[in-house]
Write an enzyme that holds these catalytic residues in place. Structure first.
Site, PDB file in Angstrom:
ATOM      1  N   ASN A 207      23.981 -88.423  90.452  1.00  0.00           N
ATOM      2  CA  ASN A 207      23.547 -88.420  91.845  1.00  0.00           C
ATOM      3  C   ASN A 207      23.450 -89.874  92.283  1.00  0.00           C
ATOM      4  OD1 ASN A 207      22.261 -88.249  94.290  1.00  0.00           O
ATOM      5  ND2 ASN A 207      20.310 -87.496  93.473  1.00  0.00           N
TER       6      ASN A 207
ATOM      7  N   LYS B 224      22.750 -91.038  95.137  1.00  0.00           N
ATOM      8  CA  LYS B 224      21.769 -91.299  96.201  1.00  0.00           C
ATOM      9  C   LYS B 224      22.424 -92.178  97.273  1.00  0.00           C
ATOM     10  CE  LYS B 224      18.222 -90.484  92.802  1.00  0.00           C
ATOM     11  NZ  LYS B 224      16.847 -90.670  92.358  1.00  0.00           N
TER      12      LYS B 224
ATOM     13  N   HIS C 256      16.565 -81.733  96.482  1.00  0.00           N
ATOM     14  CA  HIS C 256      16.159 -82.876  95.655  1.00  0.00           C
ATOM     15  C   HIS C 256      14.773 -83.337  96.104  1.00  0.00           C
ATOM     16  CE1 HIS C 256      15.982 -86.895  93.970  1.00  0.00           C
ATOM     17  NE2 HIS C 256      16.905 -86.494  93.120  1.00  0.00           N
TER      18      HIS C 256
ATOM     19  N   GLU D 118      13.547 -86.130  96.646  1.00  0.00           N
ATOM     20  CA  GLU D 118      13.535 -87.143  97.714  1.00  0.00           C
ATOM     21  C   GLU D 118      13.754 -86.496  99.077  1.00  0.00           C
ATOM     22  OE1 GLU D 118      16.403 -89.729  95.860  1.00  0.00           O
ATOM     23  OE2 GLU D 118      14.921 -90.142  94.297  1.00  0.00           O
TER      24      GLU D 118
ATOM     25  N   GLU E 279      13.672 -81.634  87.692  1.00  0.00           N
ATOM     26  CA  GLU E 279      13.453 -83.077  87.816  1.00  0.00           C
ATOM     27  C   GLU E 279      11.980 -83.345  88.124  1.00  0.00           C
ATOM     28  OE1 GLU E 279      17.389 -85.211  88.860  1.00  0.00           O
ATOM     29  OE2 GLU E 279      16.370 -84.709  90.714  1.00  0.00           O
TER      30      GLU E 279
ATOM     31  N   GLY F 156      13.319 -92.377  88.576  1.00  0.00           N
ATOM     32  CA  GLY F 156      13.374 -93.791  88.936  1.00  0.00           C
ATOM     33  C   GLY F 156      12.218 -94.599  88.384  1.00  0.00           C
TER      34      GLY F 156
ATOM     35  N   SER G 167      15.115 -90.428  84.918  1.00  0.00           N
ATOM     36  CA  SER G 167      15.268 -91.564  83.998  1.00  0.00           C
ATOM     37  C   SER G 167      16.112 -91.237  82.766  1.00  0.00           C
ATOM     38  CB  SER G 167      13.891 -92.116  83.593  1.00  0.00           C
ATOM     39  OG  SER G 167      13.198 -92.594  84.726  1.00  0.00           O
TER      40      SER G 167
HETATM   41  P1  13P Z   1      16.930 -91.525  87.926  1.00  0.00           P
HETATM   42  O1  13P Z   1      17.903 -91.116  86.848  1.00  0.00           O
HETATM   43  O2  13P Z   1      17.291 -92.815  88.590  1.00  0.00           O
HETATM   44  O3  13P Z   1      15.515 -91.450  87.450  1.00  0.00           O
HETATM   45  O4  13P Z   1      17.064 -90.423  89.091  1.00  0.00           O
HETATM   46  C1  13P Z   1      16.991 -89.076  88.763  1.00  0.00           C
HETATM   47  C2  13P Z   1      17.398 -88.278  89.953  1.00  0.00           C
HETATM   48  O5  13P Z   1      16.686 -88.207  90.939  1.00  0.00           O
HETATM   49  C3  13P Z   1      18.698 -87.591  89.909  1.00  0.00           C
HETATM   50  O6  13P Z   1      18.830 -86.694  90.954  1.00  0.00           O
END
Ligand code: 13P
Length: 258
Positions: free
Chosen positions: A14, A16, A100, A102, A176, A182, A222
């Protein structure tokens, strides 16, 4: 890797809000040779909308699938700034991320809009990768399963729009935990596997045991080249949804081969 043979692993990136069109081209010219011989797993990359056409074009003759990161539930209309499932399908996407954390935290996605988006994605012929996960406070207060059960019911069994078993068979789930995204703080393989087991049980209770056994559940939060193999060693974990470490061809290739 100990996933049952009938659950084909899915290694998904992803991106982002990262990568321009030029950066997308550069990524795939480095990445595709690294995964050229890889056929025992699905590799998916969700790029920003502006890079989708370039990514689809670059991966045309490869086994890599391209995904959107979000969609609107209507096919078209006066919805400034939104993109529909039909549009994603037309540009060549095979999958789309939905719900997601976010999107839930910053852009107002709710259990209800997630449900509508899942239906729209299925109607457009896209595979929904539906994301669930608890906040740190929810885990610390012992509410992880209650949160996952609420998100699961909201997405799949809430009315109107309860999925049929045939529709549910096209779903991929990504677990997740928000506290692991992150932050560099990955869930241990055991913590992730326990959440996956719970989601699989909900699937069996809400649909059928056969569908639950076939459901692919990815872990995200992560995931890095040095912790992915440990996660994939759990038979409950069918793949990864990777943020930061999917931006670099070498590290995502190492993850994709875990
Ligand atoms: P990270 O791997 O940067 O922690 O992000 C995970 C994520 O949100 C994947 O959709």
């Amino acid at each position: 890797m100990t996933q049952p043979a009938f659950r084909r692993p899915v290694m998904a990136g992803n991106w982002k809000m990262y990568k321009t069109v030029a950066e997308t081209r550069d990524f795939f010219s480095a990445f595709l040779p690294m995964v050229a011989g890889t056929q025992d797993r699905d590799i998916i990359i969700a790029t920003p909308f502006t890079a989708l056409a370039t990514a689809v074009d670059a991966t045309h003759e490869s086994s890599v699938s391209i995904a959107g990161q979000n969609l609107h539930w209507e096919n078209e209309g006066a919805f400034t700034g939104e993109v529909s499932g039909a549009m994603l399908r037309e540009v060549g996407c095979r999958c789309v991320l939905i719900g997601h954390s976010e999107r839930r935290q910053f852009f107002g996605d709710t259990d209800e809009t997630v449900r509508k988006k899942i239906r729209a994605a299925l109607a457009a012929g896209l595979i929904p990768v539906v994301c669930f996960g608890e906040l740190l406070g929810e885990r610390d207060s012992g509410h992880t399963e209650a949160v996952l059960a609420r998100q699961f019911a909201g997405a799949f069994t809430g009315m109107p729009g309860q999925l049929t078993p045939a529709e549910f068979s096209r779903i991929i789930i990504a677990y997740e935990p928000v506290w692991a995204i992150g932050t560099g703080r990955t869930a241990t393989p055991e913590i992730a596997a326990a959440a996956h087991r719970f989601l699989r049980k909900l699937s069996g209770d809400s649909f059928t045991p056969e569908l639950a056994v076939r459901l692919r559940i990815l872990y995200g939060g992560s995931v890095k080249p040095d912790n992915c193999a440990g996660l994939m060693a759990q038979d409950e974990i069918d793949g990864a949804l990777v943020g930061g470490a999917s931006l670099d061809p070498k590290s995502f290739s190492a993850i994709a081969h875990s």
